[in-house]
Design a protein around this motif. Sequence first.
Motif, PDB file in Angstrom:
ATOM      1  N   UNK A   1       0.841  -1.205   0.000  1.00  0.00           N
ATOM      2  CA  UNK A   1       0.000   0.000   0.000  1.00  0.00           C
ATOM      3  C   UNK A   1       0.876   1.254   0.000  1.00  0.00           C
ATOM      4  N   UNK A   2       1.903   1.270   0.838  1.00  0.00           N
ATOM      5  CA  UNK A   2       2.806   2.428   0.883  1.00  0.00           C
ATOM      6  C   UNK A   2       3.524   2.607  -0.455  1.00  0.00           C
ATOM      7  N   UNK A   3       3.943   1.491  -1.063  1.00  0.00           N
ATOM      8  CA  UNK A   3       4.630   1.568  -2.365  1.00  0.00           C
ATOM      9  C   UNK A   3       3.717   2.172  -3.436  1.00  0.00           C
ATOM     10  N   UNK A   4       2.436   1.805  -3.414  1.00  0.00           N
ATOM     11  CA  UNK A   4       1.491   2.380  -4.379  1.00  0.00           C
ATOM     12  C   UNK A   4       1.428   3.889  -4.214  1.00  0.00           C
ATOM     13  N   UNK A   5       1.268   4.348  -2.975  1.00  0.00           N
ATOM     14  CA  UNK A   5       1.197   5.792  -2.745  1.00  0.00           C
ATOM     15  C   UNK A   5       2.509   6.475  -3.139  1.00  0.00           C
ATOM     16  N   UNK A   6       3.634   5.816  -2.875  1.00  0.00           N
ATOM     17  CA  UNK A   6       4.931   6.370  -3.290  1.00  0.00           C
ATOM     18  C   UNK A   6       5.014   6.487  -4.811  1.00  0.00           C
ATOM     19  N   UNK A   7       4.568   5.452  -5.503  1.00  0.00           N
ATOM     20  CA  UNK A   7       4.605   5.455  -6.970  1.00  0.00           C
ATOM     21  C   UNK A   7       3.837   6.643  -7.552  1.00  0.00           C
ATOM     22  N   UNK A   8       2.790   7.080  -6.847  1.00  0.00           N
ATOM     23  CA  UNK A   8       1.979   8.201  -7.319  1.00  0.00           C
ATOM     24  C   UNK A   8       2.344   9.522  -6.646  1.00  0.00           C
TER      25      UNK A   8
ATOM     26  N   UNK B   1       2.190  10.352  -3.560  1.00  0.00           N
ATOM     27  CA  UNK B   1       1.285  10.712  -2.466  1.00  0.00           C
ATOM     28  C   UNK B   1       1.980  10.406  -1.137  1.00  0.00           C
ATOM     29  N   UNK B   2       2.927  11.290  -0.792  1.00  0.00           N
ATOM     30  CA  UNK B   2       3.804  11.043   0.351  1.00  0.00           C
ATOM     31  C   UNK B   2       3.065  11.030   1.688  1.00  0.00           C
ATOM     32  N   UNK B   3       2.102  11.916   1.856  1.00  0.00           N
ATOM     33  CA  UNK B   3       1.369  11.959   3.133  1.00  0.00           C
ATOM     34  C   UNK B   3       0.583  10.667   3.357  1.00  0.00           C
TER      35      UNK B   3
ATOM     36  N   UNK C   1      12.757   4.927   3.664  1.00  0.00           N
ATOM     37  CA  UNK C   1      13.851   5.776   3.179  1.00  0.00           C
ATOM     38  C   UNK C   1      13.432   6.485   1.896  1.00  0.00           C
ATOM     39  N   UNK C   2      12.820   5.743   0.969  1.00  0.00           N
ATOM     40  CA  UNK C   2      12.343   6.354  -0.281  1.00  0.00           C
ATOM     41  C   UNK C   2      11.328   7.459   0.000  1.00  0.00           C
ATOM     42  N   UNK C   3      10.447   7.176   0.948  1.00  0.00           N
ATOM     43  CA  UNK C   3       9.427   8.159   1.322  1.00  0.00           C
ATOM     44  C   UNK C   3      10.070   9.412   1.915  1.00  0.00           C
ATOM     45  N   UNK C   4      10.981   9.219   2.835  1.00  0.00           N
ATOM     46  CA  UNK C   4      11.641  10.367   3.465  1.00  0.00           C
ATOM     47  C   UNK C   4      12.442  11.176   2.443  1.00  0.00           C
ATOM     48  N   UNK C   5      13.060  10.475   1.479  1.00  0.00           N
ATOM     49  CA  UNK C   5      13.792  11.195   0.426  1.00  0.00           C
ATOM     50  C   UNK C   5      12.833  12.054  -0.388  1.00  0.00           C
ATOM     51  N   UNK C   6      11.664  11.517  -0.683  1.00  0.00           N
ATOM     52  CA  UNK C   6      10.675  12.273  -1.438  1.00  0.00           C
ATOM     53  C   UNK C   6      10.176  13.501  -0.687  1.00  0.00           C
ATOM     54  N   UNK C   7      10.187  13.418   0.644  1.00  0.00           N
ATOM     55  CA  UNK C   7       9.689  14.526   1.460  1.00  0.00           C
ATOM     56  C   UNK C   7      10.797  15.464   1.946  1.00  0.00           C
TER      57      UNK C   7
END
Length: 197
Positions: A80-87, A89-91, A116-122
């Motif tokens: 689920x987190x990967x899907x949001x990351x792919x789009x 949608x960091x929050x 880590x990927x999420x934090x990099x995006x933010x």
Amino acid sequence: DENAKMEYRQYYASVLLRKEECEKAAEVCNEILREDDGYYPAYIIRQEAYYKLGRAQEVIDDYYRAVEIYAGFCQPYLFAAEVFLDYGQYEDAMGILKQAGENQVEFTAKMRLCEIRLLRGMAKNRGDRREIRKRLDKLQKELEEGAASDLEDKSELEFEQGMLWWEDGKRKEALACIERAIEQNPERPQYRLACGD
């Protein structure tokens, strides 16, 4: 024996998934869930199949249903987190990982890389990226020392390291990391695109 039949079908679906026959795997899971909509393993297999098929909404739907049945396994949160990351949608992705933490889910290597990927995006500045790099270095060191891991493709670690350097404006360091990622896994087109950029 109905229980044995369910187990056989679950095993068949998992074999189909490993063979990358994701549509068939999802259909077998659909059959299982038509008979028993609380059969947890079918949601886990189907969610991964949907993720590989790029069916984002179905991945999220299976996340909610799986967590409702059992909240302590990491995979539903991860996909689920990967899907949001792919789009981008960091929050939303952060909300998923926060819920995983609240439910005391073990953060496996894949989950930590996702974070880590999420934090990099933010990340907003070099200081943020420096802290992220520390997390990434720690994960890489643990894996080099032989820690148990669910991360099959370690080239992703090099790629993330390269992206952090790139975002800091350190092109030479970024290129070295991305080239190592390409050596480790030449099948990932996004590595070559990043290298070309």
